[in-house]
Motif scaffolding. Structure first.
Motif, PDB file in Angstrom:
ATOM      1  N   ILE A  64       0.787  -1.247  -0.035  1.00 51.83           N
ATOM      2  CA  ILE A  64       0.116   0.140   0.000  1.00 51.83           C
ATOM      3  C   ILE A  64       0.817   1.220   0.001  1.00 51.83           C
ATOM      4  O   ILE A  64       0.577   2.226  -0.706  1.00 51.83           O
ATOM      5  CB  ILE A  64      -0.981   0.130   1.146  1.00 51.83           C
ATOM      6  CG1 ILE A  64      -1.962  -1.121   1.016  1.00 51.83           C
ATOM      7  CG2 ILE A  64      -1.827   1.371   1.345  1.00 51.83           C
ATOM      8  CD1 ILE A  64      -2.492  -1.431  -0.387  1.00 51.83           C
ATOM      9  N   GLY A  68       0.560   3.463  -3.128  1.00 57.77           N
ATOM     10  CA  GLY A  68       0.031   4.876  -2.956  1.00 57.77           C
ATOM     11  C   GLY A  68       0.932   6.150  -3.889  1.00 57.77           C
ATOM     12  O   GLY A  68       0.373   7.279  -3.681  1.00 57.77           O
ATOM     13  N   ALA A  71      -1.464   8.143  -6.234  1.00 52.99           N
ATOM     14  CA  ALA A  71      -1.987   9.477  -5.573  1.00 52.99           C
ATOM     15  C   ALA A  71      -1.053  10.654  -5.330  1.00 52.99           C
ATOM     16  O   ALA A  71      -1.342  11.582  -5.329  1.00 52.99           O
ATOM     17  CB  ALA A  71      -2.684   9.059  -4.709  1.00 52.99           C
ATOM     18  N   VAL A  94      -5.575   7.187 -11.770  1.00 43.20           N
ATOM     19  CA  VAL A  94      -5.191   7.110 -10.050  1.00 43.20           C
ATOM     20  C   VAL A  94      -6.348   6.574  -9.478  1.00 43.20           C
ATOM     21  O   VAL A  94      -6.067   5.767  -8.411  1.00 43.20           O
ATOM     22  CB  VAL A  94      -4.716   8.477  -9.778  1.00 43.20           C
ATOM     23  CG1 VAL A  94      -4.658   8.578  -8.145  1.00 43.20           C
ATOM     24  CG2 VAL A  94      -3.565   8.885 -10.395  1.00 43.20           C
ATOM     25  N   SER A  95      -7.500   7.021  -9.564  1.00 46.93           N
ATOM     26  CA  SER A  95      -8.659   6.503  -8.786  1.00 46.93           C
ATOM     27  C   SER A  95      -8.769   5.072  -8.928  1.00 46.93           C
ATOM     28  O   SER A  95      -8.903   4.195  -8.108  1.00 46.93           O
ATOM     29  CB  SER A  95     -10.022   7.342  -9.731  1.00 46.93           C
ATOM     30  OG  SER A  95     -10.936   6.665  -8.856  1.00 46.93           O
ATOM     31  N   THR A  98      -6.035   3.117  -6.951  1.00 46.06           N
ATOM     32  CA  THR A  98      -6.301   3.388  -5.719  1.00 46.06           C
ATOM     33  C   THR A  98      -7.078   2.195  -5.147  1.00 46.06           C
ATOM     34  O   THR A  98      -7.128   1.354  -4.227  1.00 46.06           O
ATOM     35  CB  THR A  98      -6.731   4.717  -5.207  1.00 46.06           C
ATOM     36  OG1 THR A  98      -5.937   5.827  -5.489  1.00 46.06           O
ATOM     37  CG2 THR A  98      -7.124   5.042  -3.749  1.00 46.06           C
ATOM     38  N   TYR A  99      -8.392   2.222  -5.973  1.00 45.07           N
ATOM     39  CA  TYR A  99      -9.221   1.106  -5.645  1.00 45.07           C
ATOM     40  C   TYR A  99      -8.805  -0.151  -5.761  1.00 45.07           C
ATOM     41  O   TYR A  99      -9.167  -1.217  -5.160  1.00 45.07           O
ATOM     42  CB  TYR A  99     -10.525   1.335  -6.300  1.00 45.07           C
ATOM     43  CG  TYR A  99     -11.165   2.632  -5.614  1.00 45.07           C
ATOM     44  CD1 TYR A  99     -11.723   2.668  -4.218  1.00 45.07           C
ATOM     45  CD2 TYR A  99     -11.580   3.644  -6.561  1.00 45.07           C
ATOM     46  CE1 TYR A  99     -12.485   3.676  -3.886  1.00 45.07           C
ATOM     47  CE2 TYR A  99     -12.150   4.831  -5.885  1.00 45.07           C
ATOM     48  CZ  TYR A  99     -12.621   4.903  -4.405  1.00 45.07           C
ATOM     49  OH  TYR A  99     -13.040   6.123  -4.038  1.00 45.07           O
ATOM     50  N   ILE A 102      -6.664  -1.521  -2.828  1.00 49.25           N
ATOM     51  CA  ILE A 102      -7.529  -1.957  -1.917  1.00 49.25           C
ATOM     52  C   ILE A 102      -7.965  -3.136  -1.974  1.00 49.25           C
ATOM     53  O   ILE A 102      -8.099  -4.223  -1.113  1.00 49.25           O
ATOM     54  CB  ILE A 102      -8.909  -0.884  -1.575  1.00 49.25           C
ATOM     55  CG1 ILE A 102      -8.190   0.551  -1.100  1.00 49.25           C
ATOM     56  CG2 ILE A 102      -9.620  -1.265  -0.686  1.00 49.25           C
ATOM     57  CD1 ILE A 102      -8.986   1.725  -0.988  1.00 49.25           C
ATOM     58  N   LEU A 132      -4.455   4.853   1.360  1.00 51.88           N
ATOM     59  CA  LEU A 132      -4.825   5.228   0.032  1.00 51.88           C
ATOM     60  C   LEU A 132      -5.878   6.020  -0.345  1.00 51.88           C
ATOM     61  O   LEU A 132      -6.047   6.919  -0.988  1.00 51.88           O
ATOM     62  CB  LEU A 132      -5.111   3.830  -0.651  1.00 51.88           C
ATOM     63  CG  LEU A 132      -4.064   3.027  -0.949  1.00 51.88           C
ATOM     64  CD1 LEU A 132      -4.537   1.523  -1.467  1.00 51.88           C
ATOM     65  CD2 LEU A 132      -2.955   3.416  -1.745  1.00 51.88           C
ATOM     66  N   LEU A 133      -7.189   5.912   0.563  1.00 59.21           N
ATOM     67  CA  LEU A 133      -8.189   6.968   0.426  1.00 59.21           C
ATOM     68  C   LEU A 133      -7.955   8.502   0.945  1.00 59.21           C
ATOM     69  O   LEU A 133      -8.258   9.286   0.431  1.00 59.21           O
ATOM     70  CB  LEU A 133      -9.345   6.385   1.074  1.00 59.21           C
ATOM     71  CG  LEU A 133      -9.935   5.224   0.520  1.00 59.21           C
ATOM     72  CD1 LEU A 133     -11.371   4.813   1.081  1.00 59.21           C
ATOM     73  CD2 LEU A 133     -10.433   5.363  -1.129  1.00 59.21           C
ATOM     74  N   GLY A 135      -4.726   9.904   0.836  1.00 59.56           N
ATOM     75  CA  GLY A 135      -4.071  10.403  -0.075  1.00 59.56           C
ATOM     76  C   GLY A 135      -4.684  10.920  -1.499  1.00 59.56           C
ATOM     77  O   GLY A 135      -4.654  11.931  -2.033  1.00 59.56           O
ATOM     78  N   TYR A 136      -5.646   9.988  -1.564  1.00 58.70           N
ATOM     79  CA  TYR A 136      -6.519  10.084  -3.021  1.00 58.70           C
ATOM     80  C   TYR A 136      -7.391  11.402  -2.814  1.00 58.70           C
ATOM     81  O   TYR A 136      -7.399  12.220  -3.623  1.00 58.70           O
ATOM     82  CB  TYR A 136      -7.185   9.044  -3.354  1.00 58.70           C
ATOM     83  CG  TYR A 136      -8.313   9.023  -4.663  1.00 58.70           C
ATOM     84  CD1 TYR A 136      -7.709   9.186  -5.718  1.00 58.70           C
ATOM     85  CD2 TYR A 136      -9.537   9.145  -4.319  1.00 58.70           C
ATOM     86  CE1 TYR A 136      -8.596   9.401  -6.772  1.00 58.70           C
ATOM     87  CE2 TYR A 136     -10.678   9.414  -5.286  1.00 58.70           C
ATOM     88  CZ  TYR A 136      -9.926   9.612  -6.606  1.00 58.70           C
ATOM     89  OH  TYR A 136     -10.762   9.692  -7.916  1.00 58.70           O
TER      90      TYR A 136
END
Length: 188
Positions: A64, A68, A71, A94-95, A98-99, A102, A132-133, A135-136
């Motif tokens: 992770i 990251g 992001a 990037v979105s 990120t997901y 996860i 992750l969320l 930073g995003y």
């Protein structure tokens, strides 16, 4: 070497939180400068964190941290060229990444351990979601990022304490203070 890595990881990530939190409420130019510096030091702290986490077999958290980076690069780009300056494709890439990290982290955890069976796994999953969320959302200028960073700091601090990395546990709690300050400042 362990102490050196802890200092490297801790100083760079704490500096990031300080710069981000103090940037809130500043003039546009000063905020841009502080956010740019914050993203750069964040990126510079990644290698030390990855080395430390891999050394303790925290594979989810290590992936992770490395995952990251897109992001963080988006945040740096947006800080340099203006909020949401990145093109539609890069924002969506990037979105997606990120997901995807996860989903990958959770899936790998279930595969490797047959479910969530250890306290450190639980902390790693919370770190994953928070990092992750956080930073995003912050990279996109969304204040929800601060809330996810709170989750990340609490979880990573607990994981580091559990694994005897007292210096990093303390750094995470100090970072939490700046994350709360940044969130409150951003609300005003």
């Amino acid at each position: 070497m362990d102490l050196t890595l802890q200092l490297w990881a801790g100083v760079f990530y704490l500096t990031n939180k300080i710069l981000f939190s103090l940037a809130e409420g500043k003039s546009a130019e000063l905020k841009r400068t502080m956010k740019t510096a914050g993203w750069v030091v964040y990126l510079l702290g990644v290698p030390a964190w990855v080395i430390l986490l891999v050394g303790k077999h925290n594979w989810i958290a290590a992936s992770i941290e490395a995952g990251g980076i897109p992001a963080m690069l988006l945040g740096l780009y947006n800080a340099l060229y203006g909020h949401n300056a990145a093109k539609w494709f890069y924002n969506h890439l990037v979105s997606f990444l990120t997901y995807a990290f996860i989903v990958f982290g959770i899936s790998y955890s279930f595969y490797e351990f047959g479910g969530i069976k250890t306290l450190s796994q639980g902390f790693e999953l919370a770190v994953m979601v928070g990092f992750l969320l956080g930073g995003y959302f912050l990279a996109r200028g969304n204040l929800k990022g601060w809330l996810f960073f709170m989750l990340m700091n609490l979880s990573m601090g607990s994981l580091m304490l559990l694994q005897g990395k007292t210096l990093l546990a303390v750094q995470q709690m100090i970072s939490l203070v700046f994350v709360v300050y940044g969130f409150v400042s951003a609300l005003s």
